[in-house]
Motif scaffolding. Structure first.
Motif, PDB file in Angstrom:
ATOM      1  N   PHE A   1      -7.509   0.435  -4.841  1.00  0.00           N
ATOM      2  CA  PHE A   1      -8.389   0.547  -3.671  1.00  0.00           C
ATOM      3  C   PHE A   1      -7.747   1.557  -2.728  1.00  0.00           C
ATOM      4  CE2 PHE A   1      -9.333  -3.476  -5.563  1.00  0.00           C
ATOM      5  CZ  PHE A   1     -10.685  -3.668  -5.366  1.00  0.00           C
TER       6      PHE A   1
ATOM      7  N   ASP B   1     -15.284  -3.375   0.238  1.00  0.00           N
ATOM      8  CA  ASP B   1     -14.072  -2.590   0.051  1.00  0.00           C
ATOM      9  C   ASP B   1     -14.134  -1.254   0.784  1.00  0.00           C
ATOM     10  OD1 ASP B   1     -16.024  -1.856  -1.796  1.00  0.00           O
ATOM     11  OD2 ASP B   1     -14.599  -1.308  -3.353  1.00  0.00           O
TER      12      ASP B   1
ATOM     13  N   HIS C   1     -12.849   4.917   4.587  1.00  0.00           N
ATOM     14  CA  HIS C   1     -12.708   3.586   3.996  1.00  0.00           C
ATOM     15  C   HIS C   1     -11.688   2.780   4.790  1.00  0.00           C
ATOM     16  CE1 HIS C   1     -14.011   5.508  -0.042  1.00  0.00           C
ATOM     17  NE2 HIS C   1     -15.071   5.093   0.631  1.00  0.00           N
TER      18      HIS C   1
ATOM     19  N   MET D   1      -7.261  -6.986   3.192  1.00  0.00           N
ATOM     20  CA  MET D   1      -6.286  -5.905   3.028  1.00  0.00           C
ATOM     21  C   MET D   1      -5.932  -5.239   4.359  1.00  0.00           C
ATOM     22  SD  MET D   1      -7.114  -3.792  -0.452  1.00  0.00           S
ATOM     23  CE  MET D   1      -7.044  -4.587  -2.067  1.00  0.00           C
TER      24      MET D   1
ATOM     25  N   THR E   1       0.842  -1.187   0.000  1.00  0.00           N
ATOM     26  CA  THR E   1       0.000   0.000   0.000  1.00  0.00           C
ATOM     27  C   THR E   1       0.880   1.240   0.000  1.00  0.00           C
ATOM     28  OG1 THR E   1      -1.772  -1.163   1.151  1.00  0.00           O
ATOM     29  CG2 THR E   1      -1.795   1.237   1.255  1.00  0.00           C
TER      30      THR E   1
ATOM     31  N   GLY F   1     -10.941  -0.578   3.582  1.00  0.00           N
ATOM     32  CA  GLY F   1     -10.508  -1.675   2.740  1.00  0.00           C
ATOM     33  C   GLY F   1     -11.145  -2.968   3.207  1.00  0.00           C
TER      34      GLY F   1
ATOM     35  N   GLN G   1      -7.838   4.319   0.590  1.00  0.00           N
ATOM     36  CA  GLN G   1      -8.366   4.820   1.843  1.00  0.00           C
ATOM     37  C   GLN G   1      -7.749   6.207   2.081  1.00  0.00           C
ATOM     38  OE1 GLN G   1      -6.446   1.707   2.065  1.00  0.00           O
ATOM     39  NE2 GLN G   1      -8.282   0.805   1.148  1.00  0.00           N
TER      40      GLN G   1
ATOM     41  N   VAL H   1      -3.285  -2.055   5.004  1.00  0.00           N
ATOM     42  CA  VAL H   1      -3.754  -0.712   5.355  1.00  0.00           C
ATOM     43  C   VAL H   1      -3.257  -0.319   6.742  1.00  0.00           C
ATOM     44  CG1 VAL H   1      -5.796   0.735   5.678  1.00  0.00           C
ATOM     45  CG2 VAL H   1      -5.767  -0.973   3.854  1.00  0.00           C
TER      46      VAL H   1
END
Length: 242
Positions: free
Chosen positions: A30, A78, A44, A50, A3, A46, A32, A54
């Motif tokens: 994806f 998500d 968010h 994930m 990430t 994830g 955040q 994250v």
């Protein structure tokens, strides 16, 4: 996968995980967004798988256990799949969302009772960061859809609006409407309804300077014009004049 972390506005960090296998070879991101303050907020979470990625990305900015608020565009894997992992990690964290999401989903799904937000209500994170909650039902999809607007930086946390493919730069100043239209043609992910254009034009009235996309790059520039162009396209799809 790893990430990536980029500051897209003062005190607002984009955490982005690229998944090349989705619509290969283009792939899909994806994202955040971590908003710093005395009471930091994650927009968010994830999906659950994930969560380690994250969490480790947040740790590159601040201690994850300091997280105070969790919010998201709507209830979907998500957007909020790992919210309970975050609630377990951060003892003072609380999910915050609107009436529909809380009453239909979150009162049951969240391991701690969520904070119910009224349309237009502001969460003051301290340190100059203020996030305004805005209901956007069925826009782009989901009855409980919403966005957050950070007032000091003029950043609109867009949720699924402007969704697009690819893994470009973290922050762009070029066209984000064309790629969003192309993704709509491919995925047909929006719940087309006569109110969509009006709802999106209401967000344009905020005149955001940064648009934080969940799937795609963040955008810096004339956010109002981009939102109005997107609204025009949805009006066309719904058979309404702009």
């Amino acid at each position: 996968m790893r990430t990536q972390v980029h500051e897209i506005a003062a005190g607002i960090y984009r955490l982005s995980t690229f998944v090349p296998g989705i619509e290969a070879p283009a792939g899909f991101t994806f994202n955040q967004f971590l908003v710093l303050g005395d009471e930091p907020l994650l927009f968010h979470t994830g999906p659950r798988r994930m969560f380690p990625l994250v969490r480790d990305a947040v740790a590159r900015v601040m201690a994850p256990g300091r997280l105070r608020w969790i919010s998201f565009g709507h209830v979907e894997a998500d957007e909020c799949g790992s919210m309970n992992e975050w609630l377990a990690l951060a003892p003072h964290a609380q999910v915050a969302h609107g009436q529909t999401a809380c009453s239909v989903q979150l009162d049951d799904l969240a391991d701690r009772a969520p904070r119910l937000l009224a349309d237009g209500e502001v969460i003051d994170l301290g340190g100059g960061k203020r996030l305004r909650y805005l209901d956007t039902p069925h826009t782009p999809h989901a009855w409980d859809a919403a966005v957050l607007y950070e007032e000091s930086t003029g950043t609109l946390l867009c949720g699924d609006l402007f969704t697009q493919l690819g893994n470009g730069p973290a922050l762009v100043t070029g066209d984000i409407v064309g790629p969003a239209i192309a993704a709509e043609e491919l995925f047909r992910y929006s719940s087309l309804n006569p109110a969509m254009g009006t709802t999106i034009r209401g967000l344009a009235d905020l005149a955001p300077r940064t648009l934080a996309l969940m799937h795609g790059p963040a955008y810096e520039g004339d956010g109002a014009s981009a939102l109005r162009a997107l609204a025009d396209d949805y009006d066309r799809r719904a058979g309404r004049p702009g």
